[in-house]
Design a protein around this motif. Structure first.
Motif, PDB file in Angstrom:
ATOM      1  N   ALA A 222      60.243  54.895  68.566  1.00  0.00           N
ATOM      2  CA  ALA A 222      60.371  55.864  67.462  1.00  0.00           C
ATOM      3  C   ALA A 222      59.130  55.796  66.556  1.00  0.00           C
ATOM      4  O   ALA A 222      58.594  56.827  66.133  1.00  0.00           O
ATOM      5  N   THR A 223      58.654  54.585  66.280  1.00  0.00           N
ATOM      6  CA  THR A 223      57.474  54.441  65.416  1.00  0.00           C
ATOM      7  C   THR A 223      56.238  55.063  66.068  1.00  0.00           C
ATOM      8  O   THR A 223      55.435  55.728  65.410  1.00  0.00           O
ATOM      9  N   LEU A 224      56.094  54.863  67.364  1.00  0.00           N
ATOM     10  CA  LEU A 224      54.931  55.425  68.074  1.00  0.00           C
ATOM     11  C   LEU A 224      55.002  56.951  68.110  1.00  0.00           C
ATOM     12  O   LEU A 224      53.991  57.637  67.947  1.00  0.00           O
ATOM     13  N   THR A 225      56.207  57.458  68.305  1.00  0.00           N
ATOM     14  CA  THR A 225      56.377  58.913  68.374  1.00  0.00           C
ATOM     15  C   THR A 225      56.016  59.535  67.032  1.00  0.00           C
ATOM     16  O   THR A 225      55.308  60.541  66.960  1.00  0.00           O
ATOM     17  N   GLU A 226      56.476  58.895  65.963  1.00  0.00           N
ATOM     18  CA  GLU A 226      56.199  59.428  64.631  1.00  0.00           C
ATOM     19  C   GLU A 226      54.717  59.283  64.272  1.00  0.00           C
ATOM     20  O   GLU A 226      54.104  60.191  63.727  1.00  0.00           O
ATOM     21  N   GLY A 227      54.124  58.146  64.643  1.00  0.00           N
ATOM     22  CA  GLY A 227      52.744  57.849  64.210  1.00  0.00           C
ATOM     23  C   GLY A 227      51.674  58.430  65.113  1.00  0.00           C
ATOM     24  O   GLY A 227      50.540  58.649  64.683  1.00  0.00           O
TER      25      GLY A 227
END
Ligand code: SAM
Ligand code: SF4
Length: 339
Positions: A222-227
């Motif tokens: 989720a963090t990679l997708t958002e960032g």
């Protein structure tokens, strides 16, 4: 490298759950040049004396016997494998064992720049390099040593000498890894490397693990997708692989997630392990070991070694049970087993 046609393969190593074992992790030392808190104690580490470690000849003999039982992939690990003197000699010996078609190594990368060419020439095929952070201070906080610059040099040297499949491994720890996730993802994209995030497992020497420190693969995704951007799942090439792989939707960069805590993959496990002092383990979390060194040093036959390996595989449990109330943490920490 020798091919499977050249050997007569005996009955494969099938356990009571039908899992066929073809992947052997060989630890070549319990020593290390850093002290990651999720693996080793900070001080007063008791390493095995040199004479207790298997010699390269003993490792080669064990691998020859295992190859006749269908083992075709070897991963060298430790401790830090590159602190063992003359490692390319071992790689060369193992590359000539009939049936072995893939030799890989997991390293912290600190000594890699100086050994990358010799390892490639000896027949090492693939490399996993540990990289938890791109920040020197965080590197020191985790490993209790300096060394990030050497690790980065090691990664680039490995690329220069022609290693194609280089994976970077980061152990994800709550309170440390959150700000590292996007920069590590971007680093991998920029340099054409694959990044893998590994959930923190209860194998730290100081026994401080608790499940609150685990950042799950899902949370990292989720963090990679958002960032960075959307990640698309990649088809599973090999069902026994521990990682679930994704690619960024723009085609730039692969990310793998190894989720032993939140999504155990034991049902597909095909791995067995040989510790640096010659004990066979059927699982990272095994609390039992089978003493191959006694056989190797006691004039035992290949049949005796085969029986020992089969006994270990025959006793393999369905899974590690980290999430169950009955879970028993092994006495050994990661550096003493070989991750
Ligand atoms: N010294 C080498 C290195 O660090 O890459 C090889 C040995 S190390 C034990 C193998 C792998 O296990 C590394 O990727 C390391 O980050 C990982 N590891 C160590 N302790 C761990 C833990 N408690 N949970 C999850 N992974 C761990
Ligand atoms: Fe050494 Fe690897 Fe353990 Fe870190 S994870 S202390 S580099 S053996």
């Amino acid at each position: 490298m020798a091919t499977i046609e050249h050997i007569s393969c005996l009955q494969p190593l099938v356990d009571t759950f039908g899992r066929v074992h073809s992947n052997l992790r060989v630890s070549v030392t319990d020593r290390c040049n850093i002290r990651c808190f999720y693996c080793m104690p900070a001080e007063n580490v008791h390493f095995k004396p040199r004479h207790e470690l298997l010699s390269f000849e003993e490792i080669e003999r064990f691998v020859r016997v295992a190859a006749q039982l269908g083992v075709d992939k070897i991963r060298l690990t430790g401790g830090e494998p590159l602190v063992r003197h003359g490692l390319p000699d071992l790689v060369r010996k193992l590359a000539q064992v009939p049936g072995i078609r893939d030799i890989a190594m997991t390293t912290n990368g600190i000594l890699l720049a100086e050994q990358a060419q010799a390892l490639k020439d000896a027949g090492l095929g693939r490399l996993n390099i540990s990289l938890d952070t791109l920040e020197p201070d965080t590197f020191f906080r985790i490993s209790r040593r300096e060394g990030l610059a050497q690790v980065l040099e090691g990664i680039f040297a490995a690329q220069r000498v022609g290693f194609r499949k280089i994976r970077l491994n980061a152990v994800a720890i709550r309170g440390i890894t959150e700000p590292e996730i996007v920069p590590l993802g971007q680093f991998a994209r920029r340099h054409g490397l694959e990044m893998r995030f590994i959930e923190f497992m209860p194998l730290d020497a100081e026994a401080n693990w608790d499940d609150q420190q685990v950042i799950t693969g899902e949370q990292i995704r989720a963090t990679l997708t958002e960032g960075i951007g959307p990640l698309n799942p990649l088809p599973v090439e090999d069902p026994s692989q521990p990682a679930t792989d994704y690619e960024f939707a723009d085609g730039l960069g692969r990310i793998g997630f190894i989720n032993p805590v939140s999504q155990p993959f034991c049902h597909h496990c095909n791995r067995l392990r040989l510790t640096a002092e010659g004990q066979v383990r059927n699982c990272l979390f095994s609390i039992e070991e089978w003493d191959a060194r006694r056989l190797l040093r006691g004039g035992a036959s290949d049949e005796d070694l085969t029986a020992l390996i089969r006994a270990s595989i025959g006793a393999k449990k369905a899974g590690h049970g980290i999430n169950s109330d009955q879970f028993v943490k092994p006495d050994r920490a990661m550096y003493q087993i070989g991750g």
